[in-house]
Design a protein around this motif. Sequence first.
Motif, mmCIF file in Angstrom:
data_model
loop_
_atom_site.group_PDB
_atom_site.id
_atom_site.type_symbol
_atom_site.label_atom_id
_atom_site.label_comp_id
_atom_site.label_asym_id
_atom_site.label_seq_id
_atom_site.Cartn_x
_atom_site.Cartn_y
_atom_site.Cartn_z
ATOM 1 N N ARG A 167 0.817 -1.222 0.000
ATOM 2 C CA ARG A 167 0.000 0.000 0.000
ATOM 3 C C ARG A 167 0.846 1.266 0.000
ATOM 4 O O ARG A 167 0.352 2.342 -0.342
ATOM 5 C CB ARG A 167 -0.937 -0.011 1.211
ATOM 6 N N ALA B 177 -0.891 -0.295 -3.906
ATOM 7 C CA ALA B 177 -1.921 0.049 -2.915
ATOM 8 C C ALA B 177 -2.747 -1.156 -2.469
ATOM 9 O O ALA B 177 -3.885 -1.003 -2.021
ATOM 10 C CB ALA B 177 -2.850 1.153 -3.441
ATOM 11 N N GLN C 150 -7.336 -4.768 -0.724
ATOM 12 C CA GLN C 150 -7.058 -3.340 -0.604
ATOM 13 C C GLN C 150 -6.870 -2.920 0.845
ATOM 14 O O GLN C 150 -7.383 -3.569 1.729
ATOM 15 C CB GLN C 150 -8.193 -2.550 -1.247
#
Length: 267
Positions: free
Chosen positions: A136, A205, A267
């Motif tokens: 990320r 990410a 995510q």
Amino acid sequence: MKRHQVVLKVFILLSLLSVPTAGMASKKEDSKEKGIEVPSSVINISKENTFSNPAPDLPHLQPSRFAKDLLESSKIKIENPKLIRMLNESAATKSPLSLGTRATIYLGEWPLNYKSQETTPNWQYQKVNTNFYDNRGGTGNYQIHYVQEAQKIIKGGLTAKVGQMEDVQKMMQQKAFDKVQLPLSFETAVGVGTKHHQVYNIPLAQTGYLYAYAPAVHEKGSLTFGEVYLVLKGSKHRIIVKNVTSQEIGAWIPIQDHLSFSFETRQ
């Protein structure tokens, strides 16, 4: 004369129709399945594994002439390798003095044979490792590959308690191997530091998880027990099996030196 020629031609034609050609026999042989279909996610790590697993113990005993005669005399099929080994180490000689000999020798209660009914692979039998990376805060895709972080021992076993468990396991292991044609062992291990070159991309990410699983097969079938007697009558010898019982049984048998991989990003 012409009549004999016609009969001969018909006989030759019938002979050709009744015997398959070499091409037909080869095609039929090629159509037989060998083993099971292994998914692309399952990798053989026998060369990369830092733990040296012993070769699966699958004894292929050839009965001696004396043992073969005894096995053929039994009305119940005997496949137990330990019992066959014991018969191989026995012998009896024919002698004129043995004509009046009569004896019944109790050899004990044995698991005699196992009949396989179903062999089903479970490619994710037991998770052995997780490789993780957090991308990320990265600047582009990150490549991850499998590295075993700790040594892992994978054990199988029978689904029910039975006498002479080791004999039963060997018979079930042999029948399962005949079907899947993969190295099977009731205990196997993956060594720490084992690696594989296959790479997986973790997008920017996101986090990536690479899971490694030890596969196994679930073997299910019927086990036959019986009391075994060696009967001697003069120069003749035979085996009689009494008090025959059977029971359904299953087993989990890990596939040695194979791993199944699963990759996911979040995510």
